[in-house]
Write a protein that holds these residues in place. Sequence first.
Motif, PDB file in Angstrom:
ATOM      1  N   GLU A  35      -1.779  11.807   7.276  1.00  0.00           N
ATOM      2  CA  GLU A  35      -1.154  11.156   8.433  1.00  0.00           C
ATOM      3  C   GLU A  35       0.234  10.629   8.062  1.00  0.00           C
ATOM      4  N   ILE A  36       0.343  10.101   6.853  1.00  0.00           N
ATOM      5  CA  ILE A  36       1.630   9.582   6.384  1.00  0.00           C
ATOM      6  C   ILE A  36       2.629  10.728   6.229  1.00  0.00           C
ATOM      7  N   ALA A  37       2.194  11.813   5.582  1.00  0.00           N
ATOM      8  CA  ALA A  37       3.079  12.966   5.380  1.00  0.00           C
ATOM      9  C   ALA A  37       3.563  13.506   6.730  1.00  0.00           C
ATOM     10  N   LYS A  38       2.651  13.640   7.669  1.00  0.00           N
ATOM     11  CA  LYS A  38       3.022  14.154   8.990  1.00  0.00           C
ATOM     12  C   LYS A  38       3.954  13.188   9.709  1.00  0.00           C
ATOM     13  N   GLY A  39       3.638  11.902   9.658  1.00  0.00           N
ATOM     14  CA  GLY A  39       4.451  10.901  10.338  1.00  0.00           C
ATOM     15  C   GLY A  39       5.867  10.802   9.794  1.00  0.00           C
ATOM     16  N   LEU A  40       6.022  11.069   8.510  1.00  0.00           N
ATOM     17  CA  LEU A  40       7.335  10.987   7.880  1.00  0.00           C
ATOM     18  C   LEU A  40       8.048  12.327   7.797  1.00  0.00           C
ATOM     19  N   GLY A  41       7.305  13.399   8.036  1.00  0.00           N
ATOM     20  CA  GLY A  41       7.891  14.723   7.882  1.00  0.00           C
ATOM     21  C   GLY A  41       8.186  15.060   6.430  1.00  0.00           C
ATOM     22  N   VAL A  42       7.277  14.642   5.547  1.00  0.00           N
ATOM     23  CA  VAL A  42       7.439  14.911   4.114  1.00  0.00           C
ATOM     24  C   VAL A  42       6.248  15.724   3.622  1.00  0.00           C
ATOM     25  N   SER A  43       6.359  16.205   2.419  1.00  0.00           N
ATOM     26  CA  SER A  43       5.258  16.963   1.826  1.00  0.00           C
ATOM     27  C   SER A  43       4.162  16.012   1.351  1.00  0.00           C
ATOM     28  N   PRO A  44       2.916  16.500   1.282  1.00  0.00           N
ATOM     29  CA  PRO A  44       1.848  15.685   0.700  1.00  0.00           C
ATOM     30  C   PRO A  44       2.179  15.258  -0.732  1.00  0.00           C
ATOM     31  N   ALA A  45       2.935  16.076  -1.460  1.00  0.00           N
ATOM     32  CA  ALA A  45       3.322  15.719  -2.831  1.00  0.00           C
ATOM     33  C   ALA A  45       4.178  14.456  -2.830  1.00  0.00           C
ATOM     34  N   TRP A  46       5.083  14.316  -1.847  1.00  0.00           N
ATOM     35  CA  TRP A  46       5.912  13.104  -1.753  1.00  0.00           C
ATOM     36  C   TRP A  46       5.024  11.878  -1.630  1.00  0.00           C
ATOM     37  N   VAL A  47       3.999  11.989  -0.772  1.00  0.00           N
ATOM     38  CA  VAL A  47       3.079  10.872  -0.561  1.00  0.00           C
ATOM     39  C   VAL A  47       2.316  10.556  -1.846  1.00  0.00           C
ATOM     40  N   SER A  48       1.791  11.589  -2.500  1.00  0.00           N
ATOM     41  CA  SER A  48       0.962  11.345  -3.688  1.00  0.00           C
ATOM     42  C   SER A  48       1.771  10.819  -4.867  1.00  0.00           C
ATOM     43  N   ILE A  49       3.067  11.081  -4.890  1.00  0.00           N
ATOM     44  CA  ILE A  49       3.922  10.562  -5.956  1.00  0.00           C
ATOM     45  C   ILE A  49       4.412   9.149  -5.637  1.00  0.00           C
ATOM     46  N   ASN A  50       4.865   8.951  -4.402  1.00  0.00           N
ATOM     47  CA  ASN A  50       5.552   7.708  -4.064  1.00  0.00           C
ATOM     48  C   ASN A  50       4.642   6.538  -3.725  1.00  0.00           C
ATOM     49  N   PRO A  52       1.563   5.609  -4.913  1.00  0.00           N
ATOM     50  CA  PRO A  52       1.104   4.885  -6.113  1.00  0.00           C
ATOM     51  C   PRO A  52       2.246   4.148  -6.830  1.00  0.00           C
ATOM     52  N   ALA A  53       3.427   4.759  -6.856  1.00  0.00           N
ATOM     53  CA  ALA A  53       4.571   4.088  -7.482  1.00  0.00           C
ATOM     54  C   ALA A  53       4.937   2.820  -6.713  1.00  0.00           C
ATOM     55  N   LEU A  54       4.963   2.906  -5.377  1.00  0.00           N
ATOM     56  CA  LEU A  54       5.275   1.726  -4.563  1.00  0.00           C
ATOM     57  C   LEU A  54       4.178   0.666  -4.655  1.00  0.00           C
ATOM     58  N   ALA A  55       2.963   1.089  -4.904  1.00  0.00           N
ATOM     59  CA  ALA A  55       1.855   0.136  -5.026  1.00  0.00           C
ATOM     60  C   ALA A  55       2.083  -0.831  -6.186  1.00  0.00           C
ATOM     61  N   THR A  56       2.806  -0.386  -7.215  1.00  0.00           N
ATOM     62  CA  THR A  56       3.073  -1.277  -8.348  1.00  0.00           C
ATOM     63  C   THR A  56       3.956  -2.443  -7.950  1.00  0.00           C
ATOM     64  N   THR A  57       4.686  -2.329  -6.836  1.00  0.00           N
ATOM     65  CA  THR A  57       5.548  -3.401  -6.353  1.00  0.00           C
ATOM     66  C   THR A  57       4.812  -4.385  -5.454  1.00  0.00           C
ATOM     67  N   GLY A  58       3.645  -3.980  -4.956  1.00  0.00           N
ATOM     68  CA  GLY A  58       2.908  -4.830  -4.026  1.00  0.00           C
ATOM     69  C   GLY A  58       3.311  -4.638  -2.578  1.00  0.00           C
TER      70      GLY A  58
END
Length: 105
Positions: A35-50, A52-58
């Motif tokens: 849903e995130i990938a579709k909503g942003l118009g990005v690849s699922p890879a973008w979601v799976s990379i970004n 978890p990385a953003l989760a480290t910031t809270g």
Amino acid sequence: MNSTNTKPLAAPIKKTCDLFRLLAGHELLGLAPGEIAKGLGVSPAWVSINLPALATTGYVEQVQGTNRWRLGVQFVRIALTVSTNVNKAKQQLDDLTSRYAVPLN
């Protein structure tokens, strides 16, 4: 801010801001990566990379026991701070309005 002096955001920053806007309103159940990938118009890879990385910031977090994502604790803290300060300012304005509304004798 003067619109004539603004510069466009770098694409990664804009995409991250778009992510935050997309997740807003889905605090309870979150959104699935697809849903995130579709909503942003990005690849699922973008979601799976970004995410978890953003989760480290809270700023984003995975909904416990699921593969869904939502805004994190940092955003809730920011929202509560803004809300508290707006309410204080409103109370100060209401107090000032009441003070000046009293007729002079």
